[in-house]
Design an enzyme around this catalytic site. Sequence first.
Site, PDB file in Angstrom:
ATOM      1  N   ARG A  70       0.834  -1.190   0.000  1.00 13.36           N
ATOM      2  CA  ARG A  70       0.000   0.000   0.000  1.00 13.36           C
ATOM      3  C   ARG A  70       0.875   1.249   0.000  1.00 13.36           C
ATOM      4  NH1 ARG A  70      -1.865   0.982   4.317  1.00 13.36           N
ATOM      5  NH2 ARG A  70      -1.112  -0.744   5.572  1.00 13.36           N
ATOM      6  N   TYR A 211      -1.091  -3.423  -6.782  1.00 11.84           N
ATOM      7  CA  TYR A 211      -0.848  -4.290  -5.626  1.00 11.84           C
ATOM      8  C   TYR A 211      -1.900  -4.183  -4.528  1.00 11.84           C
ATOM      9  CZ  TYR A 211       2.103  -7.320  -2.782  1.00 11.84           C
ATOM     10  OH  TYR A 211       2.600  -8.394  -2.083  1.00 11.84           O
ATOM     11  N   LYS A 220      -9.590  -2.444   1.464  1.00  9.15           N
ATOM     12  CA  LYS A 220      -9.318  -1.277   2.314  1.00  9.15           C
ATOM     13  C   LYS A 220     -10.146  -0.067   1.869  1.00  9.15           C
ATOM     14  CE  LYS A 220      -6.305  -3.743   4.383  1.00  9.15           C
ATOM     15  NZ  LYS A 220      -6.346  -4.148   5.783  1.00  9.15           N
ATOM     16  N   HIS A 240     -10.692  -2.625  11.226  1.00  7.45           N
ATOM     17  CA  HIS A 240      -9.569  -3.449  10.761  1.00  7.45           C
ATOM     18  C   HIS A 240      -9.353  -4.579  11.772  1.00  7.45           C
ATOM     19  CE1 HIS A 240      -5.069  -3.399   9.323  1.00  7.45           C
ATOM     20  NE2 HIS A 240      -5.770  -4.265   8.644  1.00  7.45           N
ATOM     21  N   SER A 262      -1.399  -3.430  10.310  1.00  9.36           N
ATOM     22  CA  SER A 262      -1.003  -4.298   9.205  1.00  9.36           C
ATOM     23  C   SER A 262       0.254  -5.084   9.553  1.00  9.36           C
ATOM     24  CB  SER A 262      -0.751  -3.436   7.961  1.00  9.36           C
ATOM     25  OG  SER A 262      -1.917  -2.700   7.667  1.00  9.36           O
ATOM     26  N   CYS A 264       0.728  -7.324  11.824  1.00  7.68           N
ATOM     27  CA  CYS A 264       0.972  -7.426  13.268  1.00  7.68           C
ATOM     28  C   CYS A 264       0.203  -8.574  13.914  1.00  7.68           C
ATOM     29  CB  CYS A 264       0.652  -6.113  13.960  1.00  7.68           C
ATOM     30  SG  CYS A 264       1.838  -4.818  13.553  1.00  7.68           S
ATOM     31  N   ASP A 287      -9.291  -9.912   8.655  1.00  9.76           N
ATOM     32  CA  ASP A 287      -8.787  -8.554   8.371  1.00  9.76           C
ATOM     33  C   ASP A 287      -9.813  -7.446   8.605  1.00  9.76           C
ATOM     34  OD1 ASP A 287      -6.446  -7.053   7.440  1.00  9.76           O
ATOM     35  OD2 ASP A 287      -7.628  -6.556   5.669  1.00  9.76           O
ATOM     36  N   ARG A 379       2.579 -12.014  -0.350  1.00  4.82           N
ATOM     37  CA  ARG A 379       1.276 -12.424   0.187  1.00  4.82           C
ATOM     38  C   ARG A 379       0.707 -13.633  -0.548  1.00  4.82           C
ATOM     39  NH1 ARG A 379      -1.526  -8.691   4.095  1.00  4.82           N
ATOM     40  NH2 ARG A 379       0.094  -7.139   4.505  1.00  4.82           N
TER      41      ARG A 379
HETATM   42  P1  GTP Z   1      -2.412  -7.516   7.433  1.00  2.19           P
HETATM   43  O1  GTP Z   1      -2.874  -8.587   6.495  1.00  2.19           O
HETATM   44  O2  GTP Z   1      -1.301  -6.688   6.864  1.00  2.19           O
HETATM   45  O3  GTP Z   1      -3.504  -6.647   7.948  1.00  2.19           O
HETATM   46  O4  GTP Z   1      -1.649  -8.235   8.655  1.00  2.19           O
HETATM   47  P2  GTP Z   1      -2.028  -9.205   9.854  1.00  2.19           P
HETATM   48  O5  GTP Z   1      -2.323  -8.398  11.054  1.00  2.19           O
HETATM   49  O6  GTP Z   1      -3.042 -10.206   9.432  1.00  2.19           O
HETATM   50  O7  GTP Z   1      -0.627  -9.919  10.129  1.00  2.19           O
HETATM   51  P3  GTP Z   1      -0.200 -11.448  10.147  1.00  2.19           P
HETATM   52  O8  GTP Z   1      -1.027 -12.289  11.061  1.00  2.19           O
HETATM   53  O9  GTP Z   1      -0.103 -11.895   8.743  1.00  2.19           O
HETATM   54  O10 GTP Z   1       1.243 -11.376  10.786  1.00  2.19           O
HETATM   55  C1  GTP Z   1       2.313 -10.653  10.233  1.00  2.19           C
HETATM   56  C2  GTP Z   1       3.633 -11.181  10.710  1.00  2.19           C
HETATM   57  O11 GTP Z   1       3.690 -11.250  12.144  1.00  2.19           O
HETATM   58  C3  GTP Z   1       3.911 -12.596  10.208  1.00  2.19           C
HETATM   59  O12 GTP Z   1       5.256 -12.651   9.780  1.00  2.19           O
HETATM   60  C4  GTP Z   1       3.687 -13.448  11.415  1.00  2.19           C
HETATM   61  O13 GTP Z   1       4.460 -14.632  11.367  1.00  2.19           O
HETATM   62  C5  GTP Z   1       4.079 -12.537  12.577  1.00  2.19           C
HETATM   63  N1  GTP Z   1       3.336 -12.887  13.814  1.00  2.19           N
HETATM   64  C6  GTP Z   1       2.003 -13.105  13.926  1.00  2.19           C
HETATM   65  N2  GTP Z   1       1.661 -13.456  15.193  1.00  2.19           N
HETATM   66  C7  GTP Z   1       2.807 -13.447  15.913  1.00  2.19           C
HETATM   67  C8  GTP Z   1       3.120 -13.725  17.283  1.00  2.19           C
HETATM   68  O14 GTP Z   1       2.258 -14.061  18.092  1.00  2.19           O
HETATM   69  N3  GTP Z   1       4.425 -13.584  17.653  1.00  2.19           N
HETATM   70  C9  GTP Z   1       5.408 -13.225  16.766  1.00  2.19           C
HETATM   71  N4  GTP Z   1       6.649 -13.108  17.216  1.00  2.19           N
HETATM   72  N5  GTP Z   1       5.157 -12.965  15.466  1.00  2.19           N
HETATM   73  C10 GTP Z   1       3.877 -13.076  15.033  1.00  2.19           C
HETATM   74  C1  SPV Z   2      -2.918  -4.372   5.198  1.00  2.00           C
HETATM   75  O1  SPV Z   2      -1.969  -3.703   4.775  1.00  2.00           O
HETATM   76  O2  SPV Z   2      -3.468  -4.129   6.302  1.00  2.00           O
HETATM   77  C2  SPV Z   2      -3.435  -5.515   4.418  1.00  2.00           C
HETATM   78  C3  SPV Z   2      -2.865  -5.772   3.084  1.00  2.00           C
HETATM   79  O3  SPV Z   2      -4.320  -6.214   4.888  1.00  2.00           O
HETATM   80  S1  SPV Z   2      -3.523  -4.755   1.814  1.00  2.00           S
HETATM   81  O4  SPV Z   2      -4.713  -5.411   1.296  1.00  2.00           O
HETATM   82  O5  SPV Z   2      -2.518  -4.587   0.807  1.00  2.00           O
HETATM   83  O6  SPV Z   2      -3.908  -3.485   2.387  1.00  2.00           O
HETATM   84 MN    MN Z   3      -5.029  -5.474   6.906  1.00  2.00          MN
END
Ligand code: GTP
Ligand code: SPV
Ligand code: MN
Length: 597
Positions: A70, A211, A220, A240, A262, A264, A287, A379
Amino acid sequence: MSYEVKHAALLKWVHETAELTQPDAIHWCDGSQAEYDQLMAQMVEIGMATALKKRPNSFLFRSDPSDVARVEARTFISTTNKADAGPTNNWIAPDLLKATMTDLYWGCMKGRTMYVIPFSMGPLDSPIAAIGVELSDSPYVVCNMRIMTRMGKTVIEKLGDTGRFFPAVHSIGSPCDDTTINQVWPCAEIDHKYISHFPEEGLIWSYGSGYGGNALLGKKCLALRIASATGKREGWMAEHMLILRLTNPAGRQYHIAAAFPSACGKTNLAMITPTIPGWKAECIGDDIAWMKPGPDGRLYAINPEAGFFGVAPGTSYATNPMAMETMKENSIFTNTALTDDGDVWWEGIDGAPPAHVIDWKGRDWTPASKDLAAHANSRFTAPATQCPIIARDWENPLGVPIDIFIFGGRRASVVPLVTESFNWDHGVFMGATAASETTAANIGAVGNLRRDPFAMMPFCGYNMGDYFQHWFDMGDTLGSNAPKVFYVNWFRKNTAGKWLWPGYGENSRVLKWMCERLDGTAGAVETPIGFVPTEADIDLNGLDWPIDRLQEVLKVDAPAWLPEVPDIAKFFSQFGDRLPARLTAQLDALAARLKAS
Ligand code: GTP
Ligand code: SPV
Ligand code: MN
């Protein structure tokens, strides 16, 4: 066209947009498998996609190296009055922005096909769902939208002659001519990218990027930015947030919605495999949550999406086995590495790194290479139905009643593993002051601590001060039915830079404590920042983790918290008279508690 369109306003808009953008052809998407297969075959043919030998009906795409996430700096909330967009959004006056973008749109689809993508955010029969139509010159967008939304003919049928839809225009911003014909991922340069929202008319115009959130406009742009502004007007919420159902050994169900910025941890928590025996998790969404008060006065949430667009790096059978199972087939991978035997690979996936892969830029890569093989924001796109723990009723049009809200972020220091708010106002304060280190999900610096209130900083389609007030208003409406609010930080580190908490499935121990707090069966200590568990309050049975790290991760360090107060005050000051007085009262109370401690 494989169906008849009787909607005069839709037809008019499609043809006006085609006159402006000048595509060679217009294709009305029916959403069928045959259509998807044909578009994929075309993209393989021109070298844009690679079919993965190891995963049935799955494909790898490599984006332009500049178009990988983004672009918050190029994202605009265009309201008549600047103050209505607020201090945290980029603003350009609607007339000026439309004039600038109309110039860019002029002829921008020459040599390409314009796809008409009718989609529904939410199950078609849900009273909470909304319909959008995206016009895009990217076949990659069509295929992703087919996974991420309910897309095609059924949506057109639902619209009928006069149904309400949100119009969304998308162009990669690169006509097909002699100079671009061989580019597999054409896009515009950064200064020409515009991700624009006109919340007063419910209109989206996106230009220059192919992207993720820049291009899949249901996600979003519609389901968060436009929907948050609509929800403010209509008395509901677009957040979110992941949605998950937890069932304890006695069969009691708890519904949890959690907002983390994002990259996290939402996808990971949404699909958690609990490590505590007898506790079961089911995924509803990873999400976005749309939430409305129901007839019984509780808050009901639906997942408006139909798929996952999840972060690949760090995903493995050890960390998120349910995601790994979800993406076994019928999936799209973007900017991961490619193994020699025709599978995807990324940093953090199970097993030792292969001796050789093709990296996300299409170059040879070996474990000796300095660069990452997969982009940090690479992704997977996968259908929600393929998740082994998707809740059987995840498409219930009425949604699920939320018991618990969790806020959180990525913070190496200061913030403990988990905190329970004293009450709703304090919970809103926790959400409003959430801070997190920036990630690769946005183009820009990574690892910088910033306030990301409610994980909505990049996604709030109106003045964030008004958004804070909306949270108070929703709490007033919900009264004693309002969810209980917690704050978590899975990412605290020790001075040696090691995680203080194992995370992933072990996060179930923290969720269990929250559920028991709801039921009044778990203990906690009162600290200046909220209720915090001691080691004795959290179920640590069978957890193999150094005890000193557990003590450290739960610690509330009052002196370390003190500098938060002026920092929050500074953050709040930008909202001027749009800042709810109830937040100032919370900040004063925190300062007083910290001083007294
Ligand atoms: P968006 O799709 O961008 O909104 O992100 P999201 O909040 O769904 O993030 P996601 O769960 O994909 O996690 C992002 C990164 O954080 C990945 O590399 C995970 O492996 C890492 N991660 C997730 N949960 C944990 C956790 O409990 N501990 C640690 N150390 N890393 C984590
Ligand atoms: C984020 O950035 O919070 C996402 C990925 O979930 S995107 O759809 O690219 O915004
Ligand atoms: Mn997101």
